[in-house]
Motif scaffolding. Structure first.
Motif, PDB file in Angstrom:
ATOM      1  N   ALA A  48       0.807  -1.224   0.000  1.00  0.00           N
ATOM      2  CA  ALA A  48       0.000   0.000   0.000  1.00  0.00           C
ATOM      3  C   ALA A  48       0.835   1.266   0.000  1.00  0.00           C
ATOM      4  N   VAL A  49       1.916   1.279   0.776  1.00  0.00           N
ATOM      5  CA  VAL A  49       2.694   2.510   0.944  1.00  0.00           C
ATOM      6  C   VAL A  49       3.892   2.557  -0.006  1.00  0.00           C
ATOM      7  N   LEU A  50       4.692   1.500  -0.024  1.00  0.00           N
ATOM      8  CA  LEU A  50       5.901   1.522  -0.846  1.00  0.00           C
ATOM      9  C   LEU A  50       5.590   1.358  -2.328  1.00  0.00           C
ATOM     10  N   ALA A  53      -0.179   0.337  -4.042  1.00  0.00           N
ATOM     11  CA  ALA A  53      -1.135  -0.596  -4.639  1.00  0.00           C
ATOM     12  C   ALA A  53      -2.550  -0.037  -4.607  1.00  0.00           C
ATOM     13  N   SER A  54      -3.341  -0.379  -5.618  1.00  0.00           N
ATOM     14  CA  SER A  54      -4.757  -0.003  -5.673  1.00  0.00           C
ATOM     15  C   SER A  54      -5.573  -1.010  -4.868  1.00  0.00           C
ATOM     16  N   PRO A  55      -6.845  -0.693  -4.532  1.00  0.00           N
ATOM     17  CA  PRO A  55      -7.684  -1.683  -3.839  1.00  0.00           C
ATOM     18  C   PRO A  55      -7.792  -3.006  -4.591  1.00  0.00           C
ATOM     19  N   THR A  56      -7.874  -2.936  -5.919  1.00  0.00           N
ATOM     20  CA  THR A  56      -7.951  -4.168  -6.705  1.00  0.00           C
ATOM     21  C   THR A  56      -6.677  -4.991  -6.567  1.00  0.00           C
ATOM     22  N   GLN A  57      -5.525  -4.323  -6.586  1.00  0.00           N
ATOM     23  CA  GLN A  57      -4.255  -5.038  -6.412  1.00  0.00           C
ATOM     24  C   GLN A  57      -4.152  -5.642  -5.016  1.00  0.00           C
ATOM     25  N   MET A  58      -4.673  -4.930  -4.012  1.00  0.00           N
ATOM     26  CA  MET A  58      -4.682  -5.492  -2.655  1.00  0.00           C
ATOM     27  C   MET A  58      -5.568  -6.729  -2.606  1.00  0.00           C
ATOM     28  N   GLN A 252      -8.775  -2.843   4.909  1.00  0.00           N
ATOM     29  CA  GLN A 252      -8.483  -2.319   6.245  1.00  0.00           C
ATOM     30  C   GLN A 252      -7.257  -1.417   6.265  1.00  0.00           C
ATOM     31  N   ILE A 253      -6.148  -1.883   5.712  1.00  0.00           N
ATOM     32  CA  ILE A 253      -4.914  -1.094   5.716  1.00  0.00           C
ATOM     33  C   ILE A 253      -5.086   0.157   4.857  1.00  0.00           C
ATOM     34  N   LEU A 254      -5.741   0.012   3.696  1.00  0.00           N
ATOM     35  CA  LEU A 254      -5.977   1.174   2.841  1.00  0.00           C
ATOM     36  C   LEU A 254      -6.850   2.203   3.556  1.00  0.00           C
ATOM     37  N   TYR A 255      -7.884   1.737   4.253  1.00  0.00           N
ATOM     38  CA  TYR A 255      -8.767   2.644   4.970  1.00  0.00           C
ATOM     39  C   TYR A 255      -7.996   3.384   6.056  1.00  0.00           C
ATOM     40  N   ALA A 256      -7.136   2.661   6.776  1.00  0.00           N
ATOM     41  CA  ALA A 256      -6.373   3.277   7.863  1.00  0.00           C
ATOM     42  C   ALA A 256      -5.383   4.310   7.341  1.00  0.00           C
ATOM     43  N   THR A 257      -4.700   4.010   6.226  1.00  0.00           N
ATOM     44  CA  THR A 257      -3.652   4.910   5.735  1.00  0.00           C
ATOM     45  C   THR A 257      -4.193   6.030   4.863  1.00  0.00           C
ATOM     46  N   ARG A 258      -5.285   5.787   4.123  1.00  0.00           N
ATOM     47  CA  ARG A 258      -5.768   6.784   3.159  1.00  0.00           C
ATOM     48  C   ARG A 258      -6.993   7.552   3.615  1.00  0.00           C
ATOM     49  N   ILE A 377     -14.154  -9.194  -4.296  1.00  0.00           N
ATOM     50  CA  ILE A 377     -15.330  -8.336  -4.114  1.00  0.00           C
ATOM     51  C   ILE A 377     -14.962  -7.107  -3.281  1.00  0.00           C
ATOM     52  N   GLY A 378     -14.224  -7.333  -2.191  1.00  0.00           N
ATOM     53  CA  GLY A 378     -13.800  -6.223  -1.354  1.00  0.00           C
ATOM     54  C   GLY A 378     -12.940  -5.231  -2.122  1.00  0.00           C
ATOM     55  N   GLY A 379     -11.995  -5.739  -2.922  1.00  0.00           N
ATOM     56  CA  GLY A 379     -11.158  -4.859  -3.728  1.00  0.00           C
ATOM     57  C   GLY A 379     -11.958  -4.079  -4.755  1.00  0.00           C
ATOM     58  N   TRP A 380     -12.919  -4.744  -5.421  1.00  0.00           N
ATOM     59  CA  TRP A 380     -13.742  -4.067  -6.434  1.00  0.00           C
ATOM     60  C   TRP A 380     -14.625  -3.004  -5.790  1.00  0.00           C
ATOM     61  N   LEU A 381     -15.266  -3.350  -4.680  1.00  0.00           N
ATOM     62  CA  LEU A 381     -16.118  -2.369  -3.990  1.00  0.00           C
ATOM     63  C   LEU A 381     -15.291  -1.176  -3.519  1.00  0.00           C
ATOM     64  N   GLY A 382     -14.103  -1.455  -2.961  1.00  0.00           N
ATOM     65  CA  GLY A 382     -13.258  -0.377  -2.472  1.00  0.00           C
ATOM     66  C   GLY A 382     -12.805   0.562  -3.565  1.00  0.00           C
TER      67      GLY A 382
END
Length: 426
Positions: A48-50, A53-58, A252-258, A377-382
């Motif tokens: 996510a940071v280095l 990554a996009s939500p889909t990649q996550m 979760q990590i994307l939500y926390a950092t972004r 599904i989570g990545g697509w929705l995000g």
């Protein structure tokens, strides 16, 4: 007051931790779990940071860890019933160490990419598929069946202790040396865990399987699970929970950092709430299960996770959002422990020893089939509807699952561990 604390933490005469073999196994789980906490944060933070990554990649990264379960769980179960489980467990820990160690090496060489992380995730999934099943069977060789819930609760307590100390350690390491290099510490801890496991002595009588075809044995494992309403119900309910869990996990990590703008170190400190929840459930989970029954305790776990995800999706960002993130982690810690100490104990208690490998792998295959789609599904929705939408999907879904599971007579009616049923020959 001090005397009372000493009395509380003094082992009872019949406590499992007084058994030297189980204590060694428990110590390995504790050390391995501590390293696992580093990987749980460092791997997605690296993406996510280095690597931005996009939500889909996550979602794809999470799916790559799950794919081996779909591909290899069933044949792995047949193979495990033909070999000794402890050596598989030991080599699995060692291979995990090698896999996670490649991330800091790749970062140092300047070749780290999402493709590299996908490969590492796939290797991790392969090890979890085979060695993870072996580890669950080793426990049944060390602990009497009637004490499985207690053993799983103590194992969860070992993991919980790691989840209290691990996130803070991971956050500090990530701040000090960066997420990729933090994984080198996990590799070292995994090697220590493997060394501890090598000293365990278990007696395992392998059953001769001359003339039994591989595919016949595989189908026997599937048939064994299919013909047991309890196992079918457990696989359906916990598989559904895995779908919602993985949909939430990838954001979760994307939500926390972004969304909440937390630093990697603060994210690590937030995960201490997860450890607090697992410690609480590990201490009281056995008592709750004994009081209300393993089935109702499972339902309580589904509900706790669902409420945690849903309240985070509904809470606005800012200070309230940061607090809500911690509440979500705490609720998940409680719920996940209540789910798995009962889920694992029920399926092991009902299965005779000759079928444990195939049952374990079949059940893991069934519950993780929905996990990959859940991550996607989570990545697509995000990515398309916002990170909160994935959390809301998971929260509503898990709460609905709890209602349906409570109304299911097979799950709700399980008030004590069942006895092993007859062996089905291939």
């Amino acid at each position: 007051m001090f005397t009372r604390l000493i009395q509380y933490f003094t082992l009872a005469p019949g406590d499992l931790l007084r058994d030297a073999v189980y204590r060694r196994l428990w110590s390995s789980i504790l050390i391995s779990s501590l390293g696992g906490q580093i990987t749980m944060l460092a791997l997605p933070l690296t993406a996510a940071v280095l690597l931005n990554a996009s939500p889909t990649q996550m979602g794809l990264l999470q799916a790559m860890e799950i794919l081996p379960f779909v591909l290899f769980s069933l044949p792995a179960g047949v193979l495990l019933d033909r070999v000794r489980k402890l050596p598989v467990y030991v080599w699995g820990e060692s291979l995990l160490a090698v896999a996670v160690a490649t991330v800091p090496v790749a970062a140092w060489l300047g070749i780290l990419s999402m493709g590299w992380l996908y490969v590492v995730g796939f290797v991790l999934g392969c090890v979890y598929t085979v060695a993870g099943s072996a580890a669950q069977i080793v426990l049944t060789q060390v602990v009497p069946r009637e004490r499985l819930v207690e053993a799983h609760a103590k194992n969860a307590l070992a993991s919980s202790g790691a989840e209290v100390a691990g996130p803070g350690l991971a956050g500090a390491l990530i701040k000090l040396v960066g997420a990729p290099l933090a994984l080198a510490v996990d590799a070292l801890l995994l090697l220590i865990s493997a060394a501890i496991l090598r000293g365990i002595q278990v007696k395992e009588a392998l059953i001769e399987r001359r003339g039994q075809a591989f595919w016949s044995e595989l189908k026997a494992g599937l048939r064994f699970v299919r013909e047991r309403p309890l196992l079918v119900s457990l696989a359906t309910a916990t598989g559904s929970w895995q779908l919602f869990h993985n949909a939430a996990l990838v954001v979760q990590i994307l939500y926390a950092t972004r969304e909440l703008h937390l630093s990697p170190q603060t994210v690590g400190l937030s995960y201490v709430a997860l450890g607090a929840g697992t410690v609480l459930a590990s201490i009281f989970g056995h008592r709750i299960s004994r009081r209300i029954g393993p089935g109702p305790c499972l339902v309580l776990g589904y509900a706790a996770c669902g409420v945690g995800w849903l309240q985070l999706a509904l809470t606005p960002a800012g200070t309230a959002g940061v607090f809500s993130f911690g509440v979500m982690l705490f609720a998940f810690g409680v719920g996940a422990v209540l789910i798995f100490i009962n889920f694992l104990s029920l399926r092991q208690a009902v299965t005779p020893a000759p079928m444990l490998g195939r049952m374990t792998s079949t059940m893991r295959w069934l519950i993780l089939l929905p996990a990959g789609p859940g991550a996607l599904i989570g990545g697509w929705l995000g990515e398309h509807l916002g990170l909160r939408s994935a959390l809301a999907f998971s929260g509503v879904g898990a709460c609905l699952l709890a209602v349906l599971a409570w109304r299911h007579p097979v799950i709700r009616g399980v008030r004590e561990l069942p006895k092993p049923v007859e062996v089905v020959t291939a």
